[in-house]
Structures are given as structure tokens and as C-alpha cells.
Scaffold this motif. Structure first.
Motif, PDB file in Angstrom:
ATOM      1  N   MET A  71       0.821  -1.206   0.000  1.00  0.00           N
ATOM      2  CA  MET A  71       0.000   0.000   0.000  1.00  0.00           C
ATOM      3  C   MET A  71       0.858   1.260   0.000  1.00  0.00           C
ATOM      4  O   MET A  71       0.708   2.117  -0.872  1.00  0.00           O
ATOM      5  CB  MET A  71      -0.902  -0.031   1.234  1.00  0.00           C
ATOM      6  N   GLU A  72       1.791   1.325   0.982  1.00  0.00           N
ATOM      7  CA  GLU A  72       2.615   2.533   1.056  1.00  0.00           C
ATOM      8  C   GLU A  72       3.550   2.645  -0.144  1.00  0.00           C
ATOM      9  O   GLU A  72       3.813   3.753  -0.628  1.00  0.00           O
ATOM     10  CB  GLU A  72       3.426   2.528   2.348  1.00  0.00           C
ATOM     11  N   ILE A  73       4.015   1.468  -0.641  1.00  0.00           N
ATOM     12  CA  ILE A  73       4.897   1.497  -1.821  1.00  0.00           C
ATOM     13  C   ILE A  73       4.131   2.005  -3.029  1.00  0.00           C
ATOM     14  O   ILE A  73       4.599   2.847  -3.809  1.00  0.00           O
ATOM     15  CB  ILE A  73       5.459   0.080  -2.080  1.00  0.00           C
ATOM     16  N   LEU A  74       2.846   1.525  -3.190  1.00  0.00           N
ATOM     17  CA  LEU A  74       2.007   1.944  -4.313  1.00  0.00           C
ATOM     18  C   LEU A  74       1.752   3.453  -4.260  1.00  0.00           C
ATOM     19  O   LEU A  74       1.870   4.165  -5.269  1.00  0.00           O
ATOM     20  CB  LEU A  74       0.684   1.181  -4.244  1.00  0.00           C
ATOM     21  N   LEU A  75       1.439   3.934  -3.036  1.00  0.00           N
ATOM     22  CA  LEU A  75       1.219   5.382  -2.872  1.00  0.00           C
ATOM     23  C   LEU A  75       2.482   6.163  -3.224  1.00  0.00           C
ATOM     24  O   LEU A  75       2.407   7.220  -3.863  1.00  0.00           O
ATOM     25  CB  LEU A  75       0.822   5.677  -1.429  1.00  0.00           C
ATOM     26  N   GLY A  76       3.642   5.607  -2.828  1.00  0.00           N
ATOM     27  CA  GLY A  76       4.905   6.274  -3.135  1.00  0.00           C
ATOM     28  C   GLY A  76       5.135   6.384  -4.629  1.00  0.00           C
ATOM     29  O   GLY A  76       5.549   7.428  -5.140  1.00  0.00           O
ATOM     30  N   ILE A  77       4.814   5.268  -5.364  1.00  0.00           N
ATOM     31  CA  ILE A  77       4.994   5.287  -6.825  1.00  0.00           C
ATOM     32  C   ILE A  77       4.104   6.369  -7.452  1.00  0.00           C
ATOM     33  O   ILE A  77       4.533   7.152  -8.303  1.00  0.00           O
ATOM     34  CB  ILE A  77       4.657   3.901  -7.414  1.00  0.00           C
ATOM     35  N   ILE A  78       2.806   6.438  -6.981  1.00  0.00           N
ATOM     36  CA  ILE A  78       1.891   7.431  -7.548  1.00  0.00           C
ATOM     37  C   ILE A  78       2.371   8.840  -7.231  1.00  0.00           C
ATOM     38  O   ILE A  78       2.300   9.738  -8.067  1.00  0.00           O
ATOM     39  CB  ILE A  78       0.466   7.185  -7.018  1.00  0.00           C
ATOM     40  N   LEU A  79       2.883   9.038  -6.010  1.00  0.00           N
ATOM     41  CA  LEU A  79       3.377  10.368  -5.639  1.00  0.00           C
ATOM     42  C   LEU A  79       4.555  10.783  -6.507  1.00  0.00           C
ATOM     43  O   LEU A  79       4.637  11.937  -6.931  1.00  0.00           O
ATOM     44  CB  LEU A  79       3.763  10.383  -4.162  1.00  0.00           C
ATOM     45  N   VAL A  80       5.456   9.829  -6.779  1.00  0.00           N
ATOM     46  CA  VAL A  80       6.606  10.152  -7.644  1.00  0.00           C
ATOM     47  C   VAL A  80       6.121  10.536  -9.037  1.00  0.00           C
ATOM     48  O   VAL A  80       6.607  11.504  -9.647  1.00  0.00           O
ATOM     49  CB  VAL A  80       7.575   8.955  -7.693  1.00  0.00           C
ATOM     50  N   LEU A  81       5.094   9.790  -9.557  1.00  0.00           N
ATOM     51  CA  LEU A  81       4.521  10.116 -10.867  1.00  0.00           C
ATOM     52  C   LEU A  81       3.950  11.530 -10.866  1.00  0.00           C
ATOM     53  O   LEU A  81       4.142  12.305 -11.824  1.00  0.00           O
ATOM     54  CB  LEU A  81       3.402   9.124 -11.199  1.00  0.00           C
ATOM     55  N   LEU A 109      -8.798   6.790  -3.737  1.00  0.00           N
ATOM     56  CA  LEU A 109      -9.477   5.502  -3.850  1.00  0.00           C
ATOM     57  C   LEU A 109      -8.724   4.424  -3.084  1.00  0.00           C
ATOM     58  O   LEU A 109      -9.324   3.568  -2.435  1.00  0.00           O
ATOM     59  CB  LEU A 109      -9.625   5.107  -5.321  1.00  0.00           C
ATOM     60  N   LEU A 110      -7.373   4.473  -3.133  1.00  0.00           N
ATOM     61  CA  LEU A 110      -6.578   3.480  -2.399  1.00  0.00           C
ATOM     62  C   LEU A 110      -6.752   3.652  -0.898  1.00  0.00           C
ATOM     63  O   LEU A 110      -6.734   2.675  -0.148  1.00  0.00           O
ATOM     64  CB  LEU A 110      -5.101   3.615  -2.761  1.00  0.00           C
ATOM     65  N   LEU A 111      -6.928   4.914  -0.451  1.00  0.00           N
ATOM     66  CA  LEU A 111      -7.080   5.172   0.982  1.00  0.00           C
ATOM     67  C   LEU A 111      -8.536   5.064   1.431  1.00  0.00           C
ATOM     68  O   LEU A 111      -8.864   5.442   2.549  1.00  0.00           O
ATOM     69  CB  LEU A 111      -6.541   6.566   1.315  1.00  0.00           C
ATOM     70  N   GLU A 112      -9.417   4.551   0.531  1.00  0.00           N
ATOM     71  CA  GLU A 112     -10.827   4.312   0.834  1.00  0.00           C
ATOM     72  C   GLU A 112     -11.550   5.593   1.238  1.00  0.00           C
ATOM     73  O   GLU A 112     -12.155   5.685   2.302  1.00  0.00           O
ATOM     74  CB  GLU A 112     -10.975   3.232   1.911  1.00  0.00           C
ATOM     75  N   ALA A 113     -11.455   6.611   0.371  1.00  0.00           N
ATOM     76  CA  ALA A 113     -12.177   7.867   0.599  1.00  0.00           C
ATOM     77  C   ALA A 113     -12.978   8.203  -0.655  1.00  0.00           C
ATOM     78  O   ALA A 113     -12.582   9.087  -1.419  1.00  0.00           O
ATOM     79  CB  ALA A 113     -11.216   8.996   0.939  1.00  0.00           C
ATOM     80  N   PRO A 114     -14.094   7.495  -0.928  1.00  0.00           N
ATOM     81  CA  PRO A 114     -14.826   7.724  -2.183  1.00  0.00           C
ATOM     82  C   PRO A 114     -15.438   9.114  -2.281  1.00  0.00           C
ATOM     83  O   PRO A 114     -15.553   9.645  -3.387  1.00  0.00           O
ATOM     84  CB  PRO A 114     -15.898   6.639  -2.173  1.00  0.00           C
ATOM     85  N   ASP A 115     -15.820   9.726  -1.146  1.00  0.00           N
ATOM     86  CA  ASP A 115     -16.400  11.078  -1.192  1.00  0.00           C
ATOM     87  C   ASP A 115     -15.436  12.062  -1.847  1.00  0.00           C
ATOM     88  O   ASP A 115     -15.781  12.792  -2.773  1.00  0.00           O
ATOM     89  CB  ASP A 115     -16.709  11.560   0.222  1.00  0.00           C
TER      90      ASP A 115
END
Lengths: 145, 181
Positions: B1-11, B44-50
Motif C-alpha cells: 500500500m505505502e509502496i504503491l502510494l509512493g509510486i503514484i506520488l513520484v509520478l 481511492l486506495l485510501l478508501e475515501a470515495p467522497d
């Protein structure tokens, strides 16, 4: 701004109603499902953007429409404040009090004052975004003249 | 999860850096979309659909407004020359950022692990939020009941922004009424 081709116009005719109804659904079900006034209002404004971009700005006589959106925006935020002020006179006497009956959680009419707040926030957001877009478009038309 | 978020942040960071250096304004606006839509995936990954719904709609709408504004104006950016001053300034900024990174590492070492509650108040909201508010959607319950002042502020900000845009952009309407008077 000129309109687009007949393909875009036809697709817009088919899609705009669905997008508008989806936005209204998001606003009305704000206290039950994800979403609420802000998201739903932005979707409703998006439906109008689609119409304006596809049909061009002559199709809707804009200056008159802008007056309407600006007035409805102001009225919506005024109604939001008035409903919040009613809480000062009822029950616990505090601002933003949830003074209507709560109902059973999970039904469409429940949550007291929250659905009403959602409705007014939705109107306010939609009208504000539309009037910003109208202001840009009218500015562009006036620059050309 | 944290690795995926890190990749998106770098993008997202790469997209914003490209936005600054794009030669064409249209490609700059489109590459700026990477930041917004990457943020949608994060939500969406952090489960915040609103937040995801609001972010995706607002991102699309701002993209439409910016393209509608840009498409008739000039698209060329001014050409920049990399002078000696720029190089010195950039290296100074990199040194400062490295210092900040060390400081952040030292400051966040003792924090609560990712995804756990830090405050007692939020825990109380999550456990008994839908009872007092009567709303099944906890986010709306917090936004429009516990934290209704915040929502009023947000709505007022949008109202003020619309009034400001109308005031600045509608020059002609003002002069017309003055002539009529």
C-alpha cells in the motif's frame, strides 16, 4: 464560441440528461451514499458545460442566463445561512443545530436537516461554477468585438 | 500500500515538473492533469470515495475551463536561457531541500504508524457518528453536523470566488450601465 459538429451535438443530447440526473442523485442521496453537495453540484455544472461547449455560446442567450445563475447562487447560500440560524431559536439554541426529526437511518428522508443543507450546497456549487464559466465566455465574446 | 502510494506520488511530482518546463501551454495543462488524477487514485486506495468523486469532477471541470481559455490565446511559452545565476539558485534550493528531508525524517520517526488513529475525537466520531447525526454516510454527518462551520466557510469561499471572477471579467457591463445613467 462556435458549436461543434453534429456528432458531438447528438451525443450531447443523449448524455446531458443522464449526467444531470446523476448529479441530482448524488446531491439527494448525500447522507446515504458517498458524495454530497459539492460533488453533485460539480457534476450538475459539468452537464451545463457540456451543453455550452457542444452547442456554442449563442444557443443559450448567455447574459440573461448568467444573471439567473448568479442570483440562484446568492439565494442558495442565503437559505443555507437562514436554516442554520433557525437553530438559534429551537431546542438547545445553538448555531447549526440539527433540529428536525432524525427518522430511521438509511431511509431517503432521514438525518434531520442534513439533506436540506446538502441540497442548498449543491445549488450553490453548481450555480457558482456555471457563473464563473459564463463570465469567462462573455469576456471572450466582448474581447472579440 | 505505502509502496504503491509512493509510486503514484513520484509520478505526480514528475508530472508537475514537466508542467513547469513544457514548451506548449496546452501540453502543460494536460500534464497538470496527472497530478489531479493521481490524487484521485490515492483517495481511492485510501478508501475515501467522497473525496475521490469531488476530486475527479473538479479536475475534469478545471481542465475544460483551462483548455477553453487557452485555445484562443497564445500557446507559446517564452524561451528561457539557462544562465549561471539559475544554476547557483537551483543548487542552493537542492541543498535546502536536502536539509528539510533530514529534518522530516527525524521528526516523523516517533509518529503513529500509517493508517492508525492519532486523536481520540476522530475515534469517537467513527464509533458513534451515525447515531446523533442520523446520517448513514459518516463523512456527510461530520461535514454538515459536527463541522458545519467548515462547510459554511467552504461555500463562502466558492461564493466569493464567483463574485470576484464576475467583477473582474465583466468590464463592459459596468461601463454600459454608467453610460445609461
Amino acid at each position: 464560441m462556435k458549436g461543434m459538429t453534429i456528432i458531438v451535438k447528438k451525443v450531447t443530447q443523449l448524455m446531458t440528461g443522464i449526467i444531470f440526473i446523476y448529479g441530482v442523485y448524488i446531491i439527494i442521496h448525500g447522507h446515504l451514499t458517498p458524495g454530497g453537495g459539492f460533488g453533485g453540484g460539480a457534476i450538475v455544472a459539468g452537464a451545463f458545460y457540456l451543453l455550452i461547449l457542444a452547442y456554442g455560446s449563442d444557443y443559450l442567450s448567455m447574459t440573461r442566463k448568467k444573471e439567473g445563475s448568479a442570483v440562484s447562487e446568492s439565494l442558495a447560500i442565503l437559505a443555507f445561512l437562514i436554516f442554520a440560524t433557525f437553530g438559534l431559536f429551537i431546542g438547545l439554541k445553538s448555531f447549526f443545530l440539527n433540529y428536525l426529526g432524525k427518522g430511521t437511518a438509511g431511509e431517503l428522508i432521514s438525518g434531520g436537516i442534513i439533506p436540506l443543507y446538502n441540497l442548498f450546497i449543491g445549488i450553490e456549487v453548481a450555480a457558482a461554477l456555471i457563473s464563473i464559466f459564463f463570465a469567462f465566455l462573455i469576456f471572450k465574446e466582448e474581447i472579440k468585438q | 500500500m505505502e509502496i504503491l502510494l509512493g509510486i503514484i506520488l513520484v509520478l505526480m511530482i514528475a508530472g508537475s515538473i514537466y508542467t513547469l518546463h513544457a514548451g506548449d501551454l496546452l501540453s502543460a495543462v494536460i500534464s497538470y492533469g496527472i497530478v489531479g488524477f493521481g490524487l484521485v487514485i490515492c483517495f481511492l486506495l485510501l478508501e475515501a470515495p467522497d473525496l475521490a468523486i469531488i476530486q475527479i469532477v473538479v479536475e475534469t471541470i478545471t481542465l475544460v475551463i483551462m483548455i477553453a481559455v487557452i485555445i484562443d490565446s497564445s500557446r507559446d511559452e517564452l524561451t528561457k536561457v539557462l544562465s549561471r545565476k539559475t544554476v547557483i539558485f537551483t543548487s542552493f534550493i537542492i541543498v535546502v531541500l536536502a536539509g528539510f528531508a533530514v529534518y522530516f525524517y527525524l521528526a516523523t520517526r516517533g509518529m503513529v504508524p500509517f493508517g492508525e488513529h492519532m486523536m481520540r475525537m476522530s475515534q469517537a466520531y467513527v464509533e458513534s457518528g451515525s447515531g446523533p447525526t442520523g446520517s448513514t454516510n459518516l463523512v456527510t454527518g461530520v461535514l454538515l453536523d459536527y463541522r458545519a462551520y467548515d462547510t459554511l466557510g467552504e461555500a463562502t469561499i466558492l461564493f466569493t470566488a464567483a463574485i470576484g471572477v464576475i467583477t473582474v471579467m465583466r468590464m463592459k457591463g459596468k461601463t454600459k450601465t454608467l453610460e445609461e445613467i
